[in-house]
Scaffold this motif. Sequence first.
Motif, PDB file in Angstrom:
ATOM      1  N   HIS A  18      -8.191   8.357  -3.345  1.00  0.00           N
ATOM      2  CA  HIS A  18      -7.640   7.458  -4.363  1.00  0.00           C
ATOM      3  C   HIS A  18      -6.127   7.292  -4.161  1.00  0.00           C
ATOM      4  CE1 HIS A  18      -7.134   5.382  -8.143  1.00  0.00           C
ATOM      5  NE2 HIS A  18      -6.304   6.324  -8.585  1.00  0.00           N
ATOM      6  N   ALA A  19      -5.444   8.398  -3.883  1.00  0.00           N
ATOM      7  CA  ALA A  19      -3.993   8.339  -3.641  1.00  0.00           C
ATOM      8  C   ALA A  19      -3.709   7.477  -2.410  1.00  0.00           C
ATOM      9  CB  ALA A  19      -3.429   9.741  -3.457  1.00  0.00           C
ATOM     10  N   LYS A  20      -4.500   7.636  -1.384  1.00  0.00           N
ATOM     11  CA  LYS A  20      -4.320   6.846  -0.168  1.00  0.00           C
ATOM     12  C   LYS A  20      -4.480   5.354  -0.464  1.00  0.00           C
ATOM     13  CE  LYS A  20      -6.286   6.090   4.414  1.00  0.00           C
ATOM     14  NZ  LYS A  20      -7.347   6.486   5.346  1.00  0.00           N
ATOM     15  N   GLN A  21      -5.498   5.023  -1.245  1.00  0.00           N
ATOM     16  CA  GLN A  21      -5.740   3.619  -1.593  1.00  0.00           C
ATOM     17  C   GLN A  21      -4.605   3.047  -2.443  1.00  0.00           C
ATOM     18  OE1 GLN A  21      -9.607   4.207  -3.331  1.00  0.00           O
ATOM     19  NE2 GLN A  21     -10.674   3.682  -1.432  1.00  0.00           N
ATOM     20  N   LEU A  22      -4.107   3.838  -3.394  1.00  0.00           N
ATOM     21  CA  LEU A  22      -2.969   3.394  -4.215  1.00  0.00           C
ATOM     22  C   LEU A  22      -1.735   3.156  -3.354  1.00  0.00           C
ATOM     23  CD1 LEU A  22      -3.075   5.628  -7.423  1.00  0.00           C
ATOM     24  CD2 LEU A  22      -3.100   3.137  -7.355  1.00  0.00           C
ATOM     25  N   ASN A  23      -1.492   4.061  -2.423  1.00  0.00           N
ATOM     26  CA  ASN A  23      -0.331   3.930  -1.552  1.00  0.00           C
ATOM     27  C   ASN A  23      -0.460   2.678  -0.676  1.00  0.00           C
ATOM     28  OD1 ASN A  23       2.199   5.004  -0.806  1.00  0.00           O
ATOM     29  ND2 ASN A  23       1.314   5.834   1.067  1.00  0.00           N
ATOM     30  N   GLN A  24      -1.658   2.403  -0.193  1.00  0.00           N
ATOM     31  CA  GLN A  24      -1.882   1.191   0.601  1.00  0.00           C
ATOM     32  C   GLN A  24      -1.674  -0.061  -0.249  1.00  0.00           C
ATOM     33  OE1 GLN A  24      -5.825   2.061   2.104  1.00  0.00           O
ATOM     34  NE2 GLN A  24      -5.013   2.793   4.058  1.00  0.00           N
ATOM     35  N   LEU A  25      -2.165  -0.046  -1.475  1.00  0.00           N
ATOM     36  CA  LEU A  25      -1.969  -1.179  -2.378  1.00  0.00           C
ATOM     37  C   LEU A  25      -0.475  -1.399  -2.620  1.00  0.00           C
ATOM     38  CD1 LEU A  25      -2.841  -3.351  -4.440  1.00  0.00           C
ATOM     39  CD2 LEU A  25      -3.004  -1.510  -6.142  1.00  0.00           C
ATOM     40  N   ASN A  26       0.259  -0.334  -2.843  1.00  0.00           N
ATOM     41  CA  ASN A  26       1.699  -0.459  -3.055  1.00  0.00           C
ATOM     42  C   ASN A  26       2.372  -1.043  -1.818  1.00  0.00           C
ATOM     43  OD1 ASN A  26       1.238   0.593  -5.566  1.00  0.00           O
ATOM     44  ND2 ASN A  26       2.294   2.518  -5.201  1.00  0.00           N
ATOM     45  N   GLY A  27       1.898  -0.668  -0.656  1.00  0.00           N
ATOM     46  CA  GLY A  27       2.424  -1.239   0.583  1.00  0.00           C
ATOM     47  C   GLY A  27       2.176  -2.741   0.653  1.00  0.00           C
ATOM     48  N   VAL A  28       0.997  -3.161   0.211  1.00  0.00           N
ATOM     49  CA  VAL A  28       0.678  -4.597   0.175  1.00  0.00           C
ATOM     50  C   VAL A  28       1.600  -5.309  -0.814  1.00  0.00           C
ATOM     51  CG1 VAL A  28      -1.092  -6.263  -0.515  1.00  0.00           C
ATOM     52  CG2 VAL A  28      -1.708  -4.339   0.941  1.00  0.00           C
ATOM     53  N   LEU A  29       1.838  -4.686  -1.961  1.00  0.00           N
ATOM     54  CA  LEU A  29       2.734  -5.289  -2.952  1.00  0.00           C
ATOM     55  C   LEU A  29       4.158  -5.417  -2.410  1.00  0.00           C
ATOM     56  CD1 LEU A  29       1.500  -3.503  -6.215  1.00  0.00           C
ATOM     57  CD2 LEU A  29       1.190  -5.907  -5.599  1.00  0.00           C
ATOM     58  N   VAL A  30       4.622  -4.398  -1.698  1.00  0.00           N
ATOM     59  CA  VAL A  30       5.956  -4.469  -1.093  1.00  0.00           C
ATOM     60  C   VAL A  30       5.999  -5.607  -0.077  1.00  0.00           C
ATOM     61  CG1 VAL A  30       7.564  -3.278   0.463  1.00  0.00           C
ATOM     62  CG2 VAL A  30       6.597  -2.062  -1.486  1.00  0.00           C
ATOM     63  N   GLY A  31       4.976  -5.684   0.766  1.00  0.00           N
ATOM     64  CA  GLY A  31       4.912  -6.757   1.759  1.00  0.00           C
ATOM     65  C   GLY A  31       4.885  -8.130   1.117  1.00  0.00           C
ATOM     66  N   SER A  32       4.172  -8.250   0.025  1.00  0.00           N
ATOM     67  CA  SER A  32       4.094  -9.520  -0.694  1.00  0.00           C
ATOM     68  C   SER A  32       5.462  -9.904  -1.263  1.00  0.00           C
ATOM     69  CB  SER A  32       3.065  -9.407  -1.819  1.00  0.00           C
ATOM     70  OG  SER A  32       3.026 -10.579  -2.576  1.00  0.00           O
ATOM     71  N   ARG A  33       6.163  -8.921  -1.832  1.00  0.00           N
ATOM     72  CA  ARG A  33       7.506  -9.180  -2.371  1.00  0.00           C
ATOM     73  C   ARG A  33       8.466  -9.590  -1.256  1.00  0.00           C
ATOM     74  NH1 ARG A  33       8.928  -9.568  -7.854  1.00  0.00           N
ATOM     75  NH2 ARG A  33       7.327  -8.447  -8.991  1.00  0.00           N
ATOM     76  N   LEU A  34       8.377  -8.914  -0.124  1.00  0.00           N
ATOM     77  CA  LEU A  34       9.244  -9.257   1.000  1.00  0.00           C
ATOM     78  C   LEU A  34       8.970 -10.678   1.487  1.00  0.00           C
ATOM     79  CD1 LEU A  34       9.248  -5.942   3.071  1.00  0.00           C
ATOM     80  CD2 LEU A  34      11.154  -6.939   1.810  1.00  0.00           C
ATOM     81  N   ALA A  35       7.693 -11.029   1.595  1.00  0.00           N
ATOM     82  CA  ALA A  35       7.335 -12.378   2.036  1.00  0.00           C
ATOM     83  C   ALA A  35       7.827 -13.419   1.034  1.00  0.00           C
ATOM     84  CB  ALA A  35       5.825 -12.480   2.229  1.00  0.00           C
TER      85      ALA A  35
END
Length: 150
Positions: free
Chosen positions: A97-114
């Motif tokens: 679950h922690a791994k999945q949350l961390n991956q989701l946060n990475g996607v959110l960061v990437g989305s903000r950067l884009a």
Amino acid sequence: MSLAQHLDRQRSHLEAFITLLEAERDTLSAGQIDGPRLTKQAEEKETHIVRLEALEAQRLSAQRKLGYGEGARGAETAAIDAGCLEEWLEFRERALHAKQLNQLNGVLVGSRLAQNQRILDFLNDAAGKALYGPDGQSRRQGFGGVASQA
């Protein structure tokens, strides 16, 4: 320290890490990003990761010393022999679950950067990228017949 006690300690740190990841997700999902808050969360996240890695290294070292294999099968066999298989399986589930949350946060960061890059591109286009050259002089020959050079 028994394996069950170690897993309990490791799970406690993992739960704190998950709580932090959820807070980070909320910060990243907000309409306006709170930069200082996000920075503090990133620092806390690093501290938790270091601690979790140290605890995992201790568990793995004990597992090896006791003659169990290094992989998931060895960990599961050690948990069975120690009478804490349920705790081990729950820990693994929470770690996933922690791994999945961390991956989701990475996607959110990437989305903000884009999104930020699109905004910058738009502003550059709106301002006219070629408005000034590297020498600071206008590249345009004039605005409506009026010279733009002084």
